[in-house]
Design an enzyme around this catalytic site. Sequence first.
Site, mmCIF file in Angstrom:
data_model
loop_
_atom_site.group_PDB
_atom_site.id
_atom_site.type_symbol
_atom_site.label_atom_id
_atom_site.label_comp_id
_atom_site.label_asym_id
_atom_site.label_seq_id
_atom_site.Cartn_x
_atom_site.Cartn_y
_atom_site.Cartn_z
ATOM 1 N N TYR A 57 1.267 -1.276 -0.065
ATOM 2 C CA TYR A 57 -0.238 -0.373 0.120
ATOM 3 C C TYR A 57 1.017 1.218 0.051
ATOM 4 O O TYR A 57 1.581 1.504 0.657
ATOM 5 C CB TYR A 57 -0.985 -0.402 1.271
ATOM 6 C CG TYR A 57 -2.270 -0.903 1.228
ATOM 7 C CD1 TYR A 57 -3.260 -0.481 0.239
ATOM 8 C CD2 TYR A 57 -1.990 -2.159 1.616
ATOM 9 C CE1 TYR A 57 -4.549 -1.635 0.721
ATOM 10 C CE2 TYR A 57 -3.233 -2.769 1.721
ATOM 11 C CZ TYR A 57 -4.435 -3.082 1.052
ATOM 12 O OH TYR A 57 -5.570 -3.400 0.711
ATOM 13 N N GLU A 58 0.332 2.229 -0.886
ATOM 14 C CA GLU A 58 1.164 3.884 -1.106
ATOM 15 C C GLU A 58 1.546 3.956 0.460
ATOM 16 O O GLU A 58 2.750 4.662 0.651
ATOM 17 C CB GLU A 58 0.241 4.422 -2.059
ATOM 18 C CG GLU A 58 1.086 5.610 -2.371
ATOM 19 C CD GLU A 58 -0.227 5.966 -3.233
ATOM 20 O OE1 GLU A 58 -1.381 6.580 -2.991
ATOM 21 O OE2 GLU A 58 0.530 6.533 -4.301
ATOM 22 N N SER A 59 0.701 3.665 0.762
ATOM 23 C CA SER A 59 0.709 4.390 2.769
ATOM 24 C C SER A 59 1.728 3.806 3.688
ATOM 25 O O SER A 59 2.046 4.786 4.594
ATOM 26 C CB SER A 59 -1.059 4.240 3.608
ATOM 27 O OG SER A 59 -1.386 2.461 3.261
ATOM 28 N N GLY A 60 2.313 2.324 2.806
ATOM 29 C CA GLY A 60 3.320 2.457 3.788
ATOM 30 C C GLY A 60 3.579 1.749 3.983
ATOM 31 O O GLY A 60 4.087 1.062 5.234
ATOM 32 N N GLY A 97 0.674 9.114 -5.729
ATOM 33 C CA GLY A 97 1.939 8.662 -6.196
ATOM 34 C C GLY A 97 1.310 8.110 -7.678
ATOM 35 O O GLY A 97 2.473 7.139 -7.985
#
Lengths: 257, 257, 305, 305
Positions: free
Chosen positions: B52-55, B133
Amino acid sequence: MTDHAYTASEMMIAVAARHLAGAQTAFVGVGIPNIACNLAIRTTNPNLALIYESGVYGAQPARLPLSIGDPTLVSGAAAVMPMADLFMYYLQGGLVDVAMLGAAQIDRFGNLNSTIVGTDYAHPKVRLPGSGGACEIAINARRILNITRLSKRTFVEKVDFLTSPGFLSGRAEREALGMPGDGPQAVITDKAVLDFDPETGEMRLAGLYPGVTVDDVRAGVGWDLRVAPELATVEPPTPEELRIMREELDPTGLYRA
Amino acid sequence: MTDHAYTASEMMIAVAARHLAGAQTAFVGVGIPNIACNLAIRTTNPNLALIYESGVYGAQPARLPLSIGDPTLVSGAAAVMPMADLFMYYLQGGLVDVAMLGAAQIDRFGNLNSTIVGTDYAHPKVRLPGSGGACEIAINARRILNITRLSKRTFVEKVDFLTSPGFLSGRAEREALGMPGDGPQAVITDKAVLDFDPETGEMRLAGLYPGVTVDDVRAGVGWDLRVAPELATVEPPTPEELRIMREELDPTGLYRA
Amino acid sequence: MNKIISMKEAIQEFVRDGATLAIEGFTGLICFAAAHEIIRQGRRDLTLCRMTPDLIYDQMVAAGTARKLIFSYLGNPGVGSLYAIRRAVEQGIPAPLEIEEYTHFGMIGRYIAGAARLPFFPLRSNTGSDLPAHNPAIRTVQSPYADGEVISVVPPLNPDVAILHAPRCDASGNTQVWGLVGMQKEVAFAADKVIVVVEEVVDERIIRSDPNRTLIPGLIVDAIVVEPYGAHPSYVQGYYDRDNAFYLEWGELSKDIEATNRWLEEWVYGVPDRAAYLKKLGEETLARLRPGQAPSEPVNYGVYA
Amino acid sequence: MNKIISMKEAIQEFVRDGATLAIEGFTGLICFAAAHEIIRQGRRDLTLCRMTPDLIYDQMVAAGTARKLIFSYLGNPGVGSLYAIRRAVEQGIPAPLEIEEYTHFGMIGRYIAGAARLPFFPLRSNTGSDLPAHNPAIRTVQSPYADGEVISVVPPLNPDVAILHAPRCDASGNTQVWGLVGMQKEVAFAADKVIVVVEEVVDERIIRSDPNRTLIPGLIVDAIVVEPYGAHPSYVQGYYDRDNAFYLEWGELSKDIEATNRWLEEWVYGVPDRAAYLKKLGEETLARLRPGQAPSEPVNYGVYA
């Protein structure tokens, strides 16, 4: 050694600790710099925060560390971080007020050599450790203290290899390169404190230890050392400074000699 | 709706899940892509790792997340990291096999617009969210799946604003720029699957959903859409795919419509 | 020196009209308490930096605090548009809003360069996009190595003030974060002044029992504000959930300018501080958001004496 | 797929003659167990990368495994010289050793660029130093922004193999580290193949109870070797202390080439594996190195169902 006597190391540590007054942070190695920082915390600068190259901020070591990566620096520290963060955000980010560096050679303008003895890089007479973090510390820390014993082998007119920039050929050259840090501030030796001419950046004799003459100092320097206009006498370690060093910081006397 | 009937969303999710076969990692957003990834894990690709882009890597969410930053993605995950690590080491580092992107407009060469409707950037007709992103995902992920319903407003000959590069003016331009990722692989719509000509990079009709004609698809595309030499028919969701979606992944039917 | 002050004092002292401000936090740890106090104190002409402006900047823009927005994703995550910001950008309501736009990675690169005092940060993005044509701050550099590759670069971003929410810190400001850490660390190091807003101040002993979890050192923290639930309607991992219902509600009400203003009147201007906001929100809502226990397994740091 | 294999298998499969190898770890987490197995298997012509070559590469160079060294600090930390490496550099004994030298930050920048697939990494170092004159890989780039500053850059470093010691991982290789994390993460992402060597493999549930502590994801881990005390004489925070006595002892014995070779004969060639090394080392030494308990305080991640 009587109670009032003190060693050269003790004098160097006491003088270094006094130079740490007013700093918020110190970038510190083990050995004499470590003891100097801890003496400063107990005397001139209770709020001094220690930053170790290994990635530790606010260490509270339970024993005297042998290396900057000693696990005793980690347990109970305020923060432990990747080395990338340490170099990028603390050091390059401008958070280091004072750093103490040693070297095999230091020259007239405070440039340091910790790479080779000899002038042929590919075939050195002696291969020294190299920069480690010294080069970026010399460039980025606000001010640099050198702690080095006087000797013509060490204090040379020009370093064999310039590992870590002091003032290069003089303050003008360092300033032209726009280096973030102000460069070397003082060299604390076993006989005297040297500083740097505010105009030229040339090293000069600034303060004599008790019982030391100008000639004694010049005998340990490989060029014609100039003397600051107001030559001071540096106070010896106080009984309290000696007590802290001997009883608290280095009870086994590892760094006393 | 009978047991054998299915919605357009369910078809899109099933098709997307099949496109994830063989991938080691998927870079995933919430909503339909999230459900498609989780369907793939239960059918075509049990070892698919979600990033996930959130990390977050290796999430095991206990509920359907509303956003990619939902705390349920964190609890029980394999790794949670700074976003800098996610973008530098996972995405730019080349560890993302497949990413699913949506957009307000997609053009003939798979370029995406999620920035503005209208052509005056300073005074847009509609201000869309922008890249987030998406631009770096489109450049760095090994391959890109687009999941978008057909409509002439969306499938335009040329995007109003190029937010995220597909093949630009064609495969040759993308290749000349040396982008690490291979670019768009397929566009999964509500009526058909589109792919990209292996030579030119132009979008083309590759597979029709049951009961859909070529003209039905062309009616939703704003340029003269070409048809791949071997036009396939795409299998509808299997009963098992439908069961998993309805019972396990989206029991409240949030994304069924 | 006591760093712990009230939110009122923190905003008064550190956030001036015209300042460049970053209230960061990716989906979680978004300090709405600070935003509301800034609105109440009537700050104007702020340059607001955030990767995802989220509801927090939608509210600040609606209230007229902002002159400019630096961002990378202008959406209500998982819901849709940020209507107040769209009104400002599309129609100049309540006032025109200058925008400076990057990709996510571009914003990350700007914070890293700011924190590390680099003149630029290189990244594989922007190439082929129309964004550089509309943002002259996005440039390129040629690699001096064999391939001579041309790579995109972004300039440093150094906010005047960063306000960062976190679960806990000690009295010196050594701040620990778990869950999504987003860009909190990089923004903190990039900013001139740092205000940390925490759910709780804990004994130094707790922080020092796990120094690897410290994300922001007290060294760079100028003020600490203790504000439980200060990130609502966003969340703090392990303390409370994201109030998704409110994100959906805002997605509707913010479409209408009057409804937006009424909301601000009721929930921001109409309460003196966060404590009153929470009281108004009610224990039932807070209880709904409270998660169950999922403790981390401890690790041994060892005693080395 | 089972990633857990023996050290013998790991070295056989992943470390080939001529490979570029990084066994990193700053002062702690230095995997001597891997180095000794590489020596035993007679690898040759390796390019060895490490910020601080430390005793581990001193031993590998003494044993003739290396053709080249890429490094930033060539010392026995807190003690003095690395004599075997000095003999190779100064006198070509046992064979000439090519060196490629950076500063610490330069090595860090190389690993970051390697991990992030950047063509270069910019840093404020090297300027004014003699190092760039002797290492043509250290170059400069001009900033495209107003000041036009010229900044030092280093190229990416992507080792063929990284061997990284850590306290624990799960069976998928999700690896957690506390204490000094050094450059372990960046090296892991930069390397083509990653071998993680751990004190213990733990249940996935333990790793997943604290995902922020995971430094290296299983995604990039090719093999796991379980080797308790595998970092001795370096250390693993909370598991055992640095054997400073041995660092001092090596500082003396390594001055003499015969004594060095005798040590290798006895402690490396003379034992078949790490278990035998530990048996020879003796329980008394291991007991001396065992630290007391200093557990981290747990945090709550919360159940969000």
